[in-house]
Motif scaffolding. Sequence first.
Motif, mmCIF file in Angstrom:
data_model
loop_
_atom_site.group_PDB
_atom_site.id
_atom_site.type_symbol
_atom_site.label_atom_id
_atom_site.label_comp_id
_atom_site.label_asym_id
_atom_site.label_seq_id
_atom_site.Cartn_x
_atom_site.Cartn_y
_atom_site.Cartn_z
ATOM 1 N N UNK A 81 1.074 -1.338 -0.154
ATOM 2 C CA UNK A 81 0.388 0.084 -0.128
ATOM 3 C C UNK A 81 0.421 1.438 0.092
ATOM 4 N N UNK A 82 2.059 1.115 0.962
ATOM 5 C CA UNK A 82 2.809 2.364 0.808
ATOM 6 C C UNK A 82 3.256 2.410 -1.250
ATOM 7 N N UNK A 83 3.865 1.504 -1.299
ATOM 8 C CA UNK A 83 4.594 1.639 -2.960
ATOM 9 C C UNK A 83 2.894 1.925 -4.130
ATOM 10 N N UNK A 84 2.289 1.620 -3.696
ATOM 11 C CA UNK A 84 0.718 1.844 -4.565
ATOM 12 C C UNK A 84 0.973 3.372 -4.433
ATOM 13 N N UNK A 85 0.755 4.217 -3.491
ATOM 14 C CA UNK A 85 0.037 5.327 -2.082
ATOM 15 C C UNK A 85 1.519 6.148 -3.248
ATOM 16 N N UNK A 86 3.108 5.790 -3.124
ATOM 17 C CA UNK A 86 4.130 6.976 -4.145
ATOM 18 C C UNK A 86 3.676 6.679 -5.232
ATOM 19 N N UNK A 87 3.789 5.372 -5.679
ATOM 20 C CA UNK A 87 3.425 5.195 -7.265
ATOM 21 C C UNK A 87 2.193 6.336 -7.671
ATOM 22 N N UNK A 88 1.374 6.469 -7.075
ATOM 23 C CA UNK A 88 -0.060 6.790 -7.978
ATOM 24 C C UNK A 88 0.344 8.536 -7.325
ATOM 25 N N UNK A 89 1.002 9.100 -6.455
ATOM 26 C CA UNK A 89 1.524 10.324 -6.275
ATOM 27 C C UNK A 89 2.194 10.870 -7.499
ATOM 28 N N UNK A 90 3.151 9.782 -7.670
ATOM 29 C CA UNK A 90 4.851 10.873 -8.807
ATOM 30 C C UNK A 90 3.532 10.795 -10.177
ATOM 31 N N UNK A 91 2.154 9.388 -10.001
ATOM 32 C CA UNK A 91 1.337 9.221 -12.278
ATOM 33 C C UNK A 91 1.316 11.298 -11.487
ATOM 34 N N UNK A 92 0.355 11.513 -10.485
ATOM 35 C CA UNK A 92 -0.341 12.272 -10.905
ATOM 36 C C UNK A 92 -0.157 13.575 -10.343
#
Length: 229
Positions: free
Chosen positions: A152-163
């Motif tokens: 879930x940490x990974x999901x959050x960071x990846x989403x933050x980078x993508x948006x």
Amino acid sequence: MLIVQKFGGTSVGDLDRIQNVANRVSQTKKNGNDVVVVVSAMSGETNKLVGYAEHFSKNPARAEMDMLLSSGERVTASLLSIALQEMGHDALAMTGRKAGILTDGSHTKARIEDINPQTMKDAVKDGKIIVVAGFQGVNEAGDVTTLGRGGSDLSAVAIAGAIKADLCEIYTDVSGIYTTDPRIEPKAKKLDNISYDEMLELASMGAKVLQNRSVEMAKKLDVNLVTRT
């Protein structure tokens, strides 16, 4: 600001805690920010699901385990979205698939290969609070995959980078990042700032505040990562 907020299993461990998270997210939105929330399964939920699977098989198929375990985060996302709607917010829960998270085919330990953030961007533009089920995505075949420990940490960071979020906040049950484990060394000092490389070193030595894959991705995507309690 556009802020990604991630809440782990302890933070959403029961219905009262989910309400507390909703209150925090609501205040962030009322302060004039756009918010995308990423959530883990409620504490203990994943272990319970693993136990269900092991009742039938000591070696269940990994693809079926991904389908099973990803449900825990979806439950949390839906409940938090409902709580936010009841508070008057236009909230929308999303699976990893709907959030556009594409992974490789390694079931139970998949790696994020790409994110198509357009659905999230459109929803945020419409004023919605997005609540994404963390820890999961889909592979090229459309099968559900999970990201392994710290997913879930990974999901959050990846989403933050993508948006292109201004900030990615990881909420934990510890009071911050220290020079060493404060439970072992009373003189450990709390750090106000730390570089990606220094955090990677701490993570590799066993620090559990941030999972090392999420720190690596934050460095790669230049994400402004903050831990909060």
